[in-house]
Motif scaffolding. Structure first.
Motif, PDB file in Angstrom:
ATOM      1  N   LYS A 347      34.919  50.074  40.343  1.00 33.50           N
ATOM      2  CA  LYS A 347      35.560  51.335  40.795  1.00 33.50           C
ATOM      3  C   LYS A 347      35.603  51.376  42.334  1.00 33.50           C
ATOM      4  O   LYS A 347      36.632  51.665  42.927  1.00 33.50           O
ATOM      5  CB  LYS A 347      34.792  52.561  40.260  1.00 33.50           C
ATOM      6  N   THR A 348      34.467  51.067  42.950  1.00 35.32           N
ATOM      7  CA  THR A 348      34.425  51.116  44.413  1.00 35.32           C
ATOM      8  C   THR A 348      35.391  50.088  45.013  1.00 35.32           C
ATOM      9  O   THR A 348      36.063  50.358  46.014  1.00 35.32           O
ATOM     10  CB  THR A 348      32.978  50.842  44.910  1.00 35.32           C
ATOM     11  N   PHE A 349      35.462  48.965  44.359  1.00 35.19           N
ATOM     12  CA  PHE A 349      36.389  47.912  44.787  1.00 35.19           C
ATOM     13  C   PHE A 349      37.816  48.467  44.831  1.00 35.19           C
ATOM     14  O   PHE A 349      38.564  48.290  45.792  1.00 35.19           O
ATOM     15  CB  PHE A 349      36.289  46.754  43.768  1.00 35.19           C
TER      16      PHE A 349
END
Ligand SMILES: Nc1ncnc2c1ncn2[C@@H]1O[C@H](COP(=O)(O)OP(=O)(O)OP(=O)(O)O)[C@@H](O)[C@H]1O
Length: 410
Positions: A347-349
């Motif tokens: 998700k952060t990616f």
């Protein structure tokens, strides 16, 4: 600071007077009710003491009992057990300065008055002026320091005449007359007499310490400093007192012979430091300035080389979400998306890829999270409460809602 300003302008103080309130003043006694005790009437004590301070002030500044003065100041202090006292600093006019130690004699005395000369004065000295006793006579007196010495150096040495000490403070005349007086169950002599002024002691009937130090010489470095006109105080940032006034009710100054119309039509009389302070705050676009700073901050977030390539590395699920969101952003339509997946699935990616794409096209992309830790892993990330200045009210939050949420706003 104010006193330093006075000293800078008028020179060193010449006299230092301490007046301590006397609980047995008749003005206090006669207004006590039969059930009253002095210590239970702080209102009465304060009023009477204030009246005495005012009277002393008038003696010094209007009746010029020590000669013409150019400046004075006083402070009122309260000892822990409540003994009010006033400290006066007086700067005499040049003409009235006491320039020799001998001339102090007329102002101060540090000896017991001779009985036959003035019985009343003598009784006042015994009542109010004798120091302590301390030292061997009373080792627990409040003036005793840890090294068993009196912090005011009592008992003082005897001196046949007034002289100047090594520090140029006067050594008062305290002759060894061998006369002792019984005070507080101890026999005391001239070495215990605090410098006093007979007139003030007689008039005010209280502890009244009068010290004169007109003659104190300055050291060569200080003399040179002053000759060069160097400033003896400075403060950064500077603090100015603004005189408060209501609208249109400021003090103005004008020459007595100026025509009233000239005064009224002078635009400068409408301005005071206070009105100009308000004006300055009106002109200074403080809020706009802050906003401009925030915009600048967001526009100058550097995108790392690693992040520039992120959108090319997205997996299928990430790419699907990326395309939907980016299309929405560039269509300039509002939209909200919620990304959810188990931890460590990228998700952060994806967020970093979205932020990079928007920012590299000149958009402002705000990355916020509910916790500082999460905000710190997003480029240019900030906590939501810091970025949007949310006001939180503390309440019970369930575990499900406390999970960190990331918000991207473009
Ligand atoms: N498409 C990708 N290509 C290469 N590495 C990836 C990709 N997606 C994610 N990763 C890597 O997988 C790891 C976990 O990804 P990430 O931190 O984005 O997961 P997350 O869903 O945000 O996790 P959490 O919910 O625990 O914060 C990171 O090291 C990240 O670099």
């Amino acid at each position: 600071m104010d006193v330093i300003a006075l000293v800078q302008r008028f020179g060193k103080p010449d006299m230092f007077i301490t007046m301590t309130y006397n609980p047995t003043w008749p003005e206090i006694k006669e207004h006590l009710w039969t059930t009253d005790e002095t210590q239970n009437r702080p209102d009465l004590i304060s009023r009477v003491f204030r009246a005495k301070v005012e009277e002393l002030k008038t003696d010094i500044s209007k009746r010029n009992i020590f000669g013409k003065i150019v400046a004075f100041m006083y402070t009122i202090e309260f000892q822990k057990r409540g003994l009010s006292h006033a400290h006066f600093l007086i700067i005499l006019d040049n003409e009235y300065k006491l320039l020799t130690s001998e001339s102090y004699d007329g102002i101060t005395s540090a000896e017991l008055p001779e009985t036959y000369l003035d019985k009343k004065l003598r009784s006042l000295v015994l009542k109010h002026i004798m120091h302590g006793p301390c030292g061997n006579l009373n080792p627990t007196n409040s003036c005793m320091k840890k090294n068993d010495l009196c912090k005011f150096n009592y008992p003082k040495s005897f001196a046949e005449q007034i002289t100047k000490g090594r520090d140029s403070y006067p050594i008062y005349k305290r002759r060894n007359t061998r006369e002792v007086v019984k005070v507080w169950e101890q026999y005391l002599d001239n070495s215990w007499v605090v410098p006093y002024n007979s007139f003030l002691l007689g008039k005010f009937n209280c502890h009244m310490n009068v010290k004169v130090f007109s003659d104190i010489k300055v050291s060569p470095p200080e003399a040179a400093w002053r000759l060069f006109g160097f400033s003896i105080s400075e403060m950064y940032p500077s603090i100015y007192y603004l005189q408060l006034h209501l609208r249109g009710q400021q003090f103005i100054s004008f020459k007595g012979n100026t025509d009233i119309n000239t005064i009224v039509n002078n635009p400068m009389i409408k301005k005071t430091m206070l009105t100009e302070f308000f004006q300055m705050n009106r002109i200074r676009p403080s809020i706009l300035e802050k906003e401009a700073k925030e915009v600048f901050f967001e526009r100058t977030i550097t995108v790392s080389e690693e992040d520039i390539l992120l959108h090319k590395k997205l997996n299928t699920k990430q790419l699907k979400a990326y395309n939907v969101i980016i299309d929405q952003v560039f269509s300039k339509k509002p939209g909200a998306f919620f990304i959810d997946d188990p931890g460590g699935t990228g998700k952060t990616f994806l967020y970093r890829a979205l932020l990079e794409t928007a920012r590299s096209k000149g958009y402002i992309a705000l990355a916020t999270a509910t916790s500082g830790v999460v905000a710190s892993i997003l480029p240019g990330g900030r906590t939501a409460h810091s970025r949007f200045k949310y006001l939180y009210t503390l309440m019970k939050i369930s575990a499900a809602t406390s999970a960190n949420k990331v918000q991207l706003q473009v």
